[in-house]
Design an enzyme around this catalytic site. Structure first.
Site: not given
Ligand code: NAD
Length: 244
Positions: A152, A154, A11, A87, A139, A156, A61
């Site tokens: 983050y 870890a 969105s 995503n 990323s 990604k 999710v």
């Protein structure tokens, strides 16, 4: 009709550009919203005005059941699914010495377990049909360490391992699974970064600018196309040369 795609976190930000780009290229798209229904409805209206078709349903999710219900609704709405773009993601940046268990768990549960929760609902269907494509948005933080992002980075990096292993499972069935690793992209996620730091980041990027959501969407569209049929288990970095 090019096919039917599910996009999580569609969105706003990168997800919204992916949804709009695919829909205007002729894909039928279903995306989830988390809590802001109005943003999702506005995107659907915009796509419909331009002649595209999109659907939206609420989903979290981090929750396996919510993910299952979302994928079922998407399959029913579109009459099938040919592609998945994972995503949805969050950041909770802070140095590890002050990071709380909830900062760690929220990021791992959304950015890594969330990809499992959604993908798990579709793999059996893709494998049975010997048809399907998966793009996981990771990323550059999954490729290099960034201070303040242990949680983050870890998650990604985990997505990259998940992608490579699933690519091996899907390869003999002709199902490509790849990652896109964006650098700094201009979205609400990065708008949380103070302006002074943004200037320092731009100075560090060889192309001297942040990327656009459209650039990430165009790469996603390519990976979902027939043209990319022999690419699997890869990480395509889109970062203006940051990690070159
Ligand atoms: N913006 C960047 O510079 C950048 C760089 C590299 C990677 N990424 C990655 O790209 C993806 C999109 O980032 P963005 O910048 O567009 O972020 P954003 O914050 O603008 O959008 C994230 C989306 O994910 C959804 N989401 C969050 N938690 C969810 C949950 N539990 N269940 C369902 N949906 C949920 C949100 O509703 C939102 O639509 C993320 O995976 C992010 O880590 C972004």
């Amino acid at each position: 009709m090019k096919g039917k795609a599910i996009v999580t976190g569609g969105s706003r930000g990168i997800g919204a550009s992916i949804v709009e780009t695919l829909a205007l290229e002729g894909w039928e798209v279903t995306f989830n919203y988390c809590s802001k229904r109005d943003l999702a409805d506005q995107l659907i209206e915009k796509i419909q005005e331009k002649g595209g078709t999109a659907h939206t349903f609420q989903a979290d999710v981090t929750d396996f059941e919510s993910s299952a219900q979302f994928v079922t609704k998407a399959r029913e709405a579109m009459g099938g699914v040919d592609a998945l773009v994972n995503n949805a993601g969050i950041t909770r940046d802070k140095s590890l010495f002050i990071m709380q268990p909830e900062d760690w768990n929220n990021v791992i549960n959304t950015n890594l377990t969330g990809y499992f929760n959604i993908t798990r609902q579709l793999v059996a269907y893709f494998f049975k049909n010997k048809k399907g494509r998966i793009v996981n948005i990771t990323s550059v933080s999954g490729l290099v360490g960034i201070a303040g992002q242990t949680n983050y980075c870890a998650a990604k990096a985990g997505i990259i391992g998940f992608t490579r292993a699933l690519a091996k499972e899907g390869a003999k069935l002709g199902i490509p699974v790849n990652c896109i690793a964006p650098g700094y992209i201009d979205t609400e996620m990065t708008s949380a970064i103070p302006e002074k730091h943004i200037q320092e980041i731009k100075a560090m990027i060889p192309m001297k600018r942040m990327g656009t959501t459209q650039e990430v969407a165009d790469l996603t569209s390519f990976l979902l196309s027939e043209k990319a049929g022999y690419i699997t288990g890869q990480v395509l970095t889109i970062d203006g040369g940051l990690t070159a």
